[in-house]
Design a protein around this motif. Structure first.
Motif: not given
Length: 590
Positions: A323-325, A519-525, A533-538, A565-569
């Motif tokens: 949840r971005g905690k 931005s919110g989805t990146a917070a979950l990751l 980091r930036g390149e891995e998240l992208r 969901a696919a990115a988090l998995s």
């Protein structure tokens, strides 16, 4: 003969010997001399005759070759008539004959063969006369102007129309839509920077006092000196005198050896295009609260049915894992209403420097809503940075304000920066984006609302930024979304329900809100994998996106629609090995 006889004894006496040959030669010599004396005395001198007729002494030498004026042969020579007779004038023309232009005066000998030893005069060349048109009346008319030939425009091929499926009806309980206002005209070159301001920094070897010397040399008024710790420099904002041109002053400052860089103070605008009617929804009933409640949200979340982005991006399954905690998202935008129920307790610190704005409050609500709405990452902490102020119907900020916002985000440990604004290419901002990315700050920006044919805007076009475009509920591209190779991915951004100051809600459209969802989805990751980091998240977001449009990456949708969901998995780890990042204590000032 007497003279000859008397000479012979004398010769005989001198030579003592006188033969017949010598005697004959002497006789012939005496005879010739006697003839010359006789002719000279018999004829008068011709020099006297030539002199009496006006001829010089030199002509006397040739008088024997040519007859004189008194010679009978000269008087009897027939006179030769010149060609054409003595009268060489042209006979007069008829009265009705058209006249010819008068010939210009020429000096004698003009156009003839050159005189050796003198100037060489080129022959006269008469220019061609203009064409003369004769009317039916018989008189000569003035030259008629030639009518230009009309250029036929090239035929454009017919535009292909792409049929799109009809839009779905809004679900029950959604706020009533109103007719969106007309979009403002495109900004011209004069509206891309502040007309009477300039930014410059001193070189490393220049003293601090040189700023006043440089300003005095160029007749500038220093307004402020703002240190930027992110770049290790101090930016000087100065005002130009009246009548000065900003580009000319920038070129002059750049030529000064004490100045490291100089540029205009560019203007950036928030990317909110159409706003629908604001409405205060009725409080939820007990039945509705029971039916729509979700364990990830503390409120009733009765407005979640209006948020089609939750289903389009698969956010609900992803929020069951993260949840971005412990993640901090810096919202560099206009002022945020921290008193809104959706943002209660999420702002650190609460934005109170300026009057709360609908745009900044809406961006923060999409990321961290936790009451009647469901944000993309409800447990994140929002660092509100007020860099934009409202001017009329829009909000704008300057280069110095945006760079200061990035400096504040890095200084207070933000993990992600949401940049829902656009403007021209800026050298100072480009340096700040590169430096913040190297410090581990993930940058997410709106692609822009200028249309598919508009040039790329900044900061979305920067290589260290994730540029996000907008789609509607049918995953069709937003009609005013920018396009280009810099577009990384797409997210819902049309008719998005957002909170606004005063505890109300509205529906808005624009690539700004699509960037907030990413931005919110990146917070979950980031909560799941703190070392990302930036390149891995992208790379993770692009690899798991749902492809739209042509196969593969394209200039319209980028990699496709973000799938949370696919990115988090893809990066999820067991709970016992995950080490969540502790939330920092923030005491930042805008």
């Amino acid at each position: 003969m007497t003279g000859t006889a008397s000479l012979a004894p004398a010769i005989a006496r001198r030579g003592k010997t006188l033969n017949s040959d010598h005697l004959a030669a002497a006789v012939a010599l005496l005879a010739g001399f006697s003839s010359l004396v006789f002719l000279t005395l018999a004829q008068p001198a011709k020099a006297d005759i030539l002199g009496s007729h006006g001829r010089g002494q030199l002509m006397a030498q040739a008088s024997g070759r040519y007859p004189s004026e008194t010679s009978p042969r000269y008087d009897q020579r027939p006179e030769r008539m010149p060609r054409g007779g003595y009268d060489t004038r042209r006979p007069p023309r008829d009265p009705g004959y058209p006249g010819r232009p008068e010939r210009p005066w020429r000096p004698p000998g003009y156009g003839g063969p050159p005189l050796y030893g003198g100037p060489i005069v080129p022959p006269f060349v008469r220019p061609a006369p203009p064409p003369v048109y004769v009317d039916d009346g018989g008189y000569e008319a003035e030259p008629r102007p030639r009518r230009p030939r009309a250029v036929q425009p090239a035929k454009q091929p017919p535009k292909k129309t792409v049929k799109q499926p009809p839009a779905k009806k809004p679900p029950a309980g959604a706020p009533a839509r109103a007719t969106p206002p007309a979009s403002p005209p495109a900004s011209g070159a004069s509206e891309q920077f502040v007309a009477d301001e300039v930014l410059f920094e001193l070189s490393a070897d220049a003293a601090t006092a040189d700023a006043d010397t440089v300003a005095q040399r160029f007749n500038l008024t220093v307004l402020e000196r703002r240190p930027i710790d992110l770049l290790g420099i101090t930016i000087i904002r100065a005002r130009l005198p009246r009548g000065q041109n900003v580009p000319a002053v920038v070129r002059a400052l750049t030529a000064d050896q004490r100045v490291a860089s100089a540029q205009p103070n560019h203007i950036f605008r928030l990317q909110e295009d159409s706003v629908l009617a604001a409405e205060q929804p009725a409080p939820p009933t007990a039945a509705a609260s029971t039916a729509t409640a979700a364990p990830a949200v503390t409120g009733s979340a009765d407005l979640a049915s209006v948020q089609y982005a939750l289903e389009a991006m698969n956010l609900r399954p992803a929020q069951s894992i993260a949840r971005g905690k412990g993640v901090t998202v810096a919202v560099i935008d206009s002022a945020i209403d921290g008193a809104h129920p959706e943002l209660s307790g999420s702002l650190v610190p609460q934005s109170s420097a300026r009057k709360p704005s609908p745009h900044g409050t809406g961006i923060a609500g999409i990321i961290a809503a936790r009451a009647r709405m469901i944000g993309a990452a409800p447990a994140v902490r929002i660092l509100g940075i007020d860099a934009f102020s409202e001017t009329g119907d829009s909000a704008s900020g300057t280069s110095l304000d945006v760079v200061s916002g990035l400096d504040t985000a890095v200084k207070h440990g933000a993990d992600i920066a949401n940049l829902s604004f656009a403007g021209p290419r800026d050298g100072l901002l480009s340096r700040a984006l590169r430096a913040s990315s190297q410090r581990g700050l993930l940058l997410v920006a709106a692609a822009g609302n200028g249309g598919a044919k508009a040039p790329p805007v900044f900061p979305a076009a920067h290589p260290d930024v994730i540029a996000v475009t907008a789609v509607d509920v049918e995953t069709r591209i937003y009609e005013k979304a920018a396009a280009g190779p810099h577009v990384a991915a797409a997210a819902p951004g049309v008719d998005i329900l957002v909170p606004i100051p005063g505890g109300a809600y509205e529906q808005s459209s624009g690539t700004s809100f699509a960037a907030a969802y990413v931005s919110g989805t990146a917070a979950l990751l980031r909560e799941t994998r703190t070392e990302l980091r930036g390149e891995e998240l992208r790379a993770t977001l692009s690899a798991t996106a749902r492809d739209l449009g042509p196969k593969g990456h394209d200039n319209t949708f980028g990699a496709g629609l973000i799938d949370a969901a696919a990115a988090l998995s893809r990066i999820v780890q067991p709970a016992e090995t995950a080490k969540p990042k502790s939330a920092p204590t923030l005491t930042a000032t805008p």
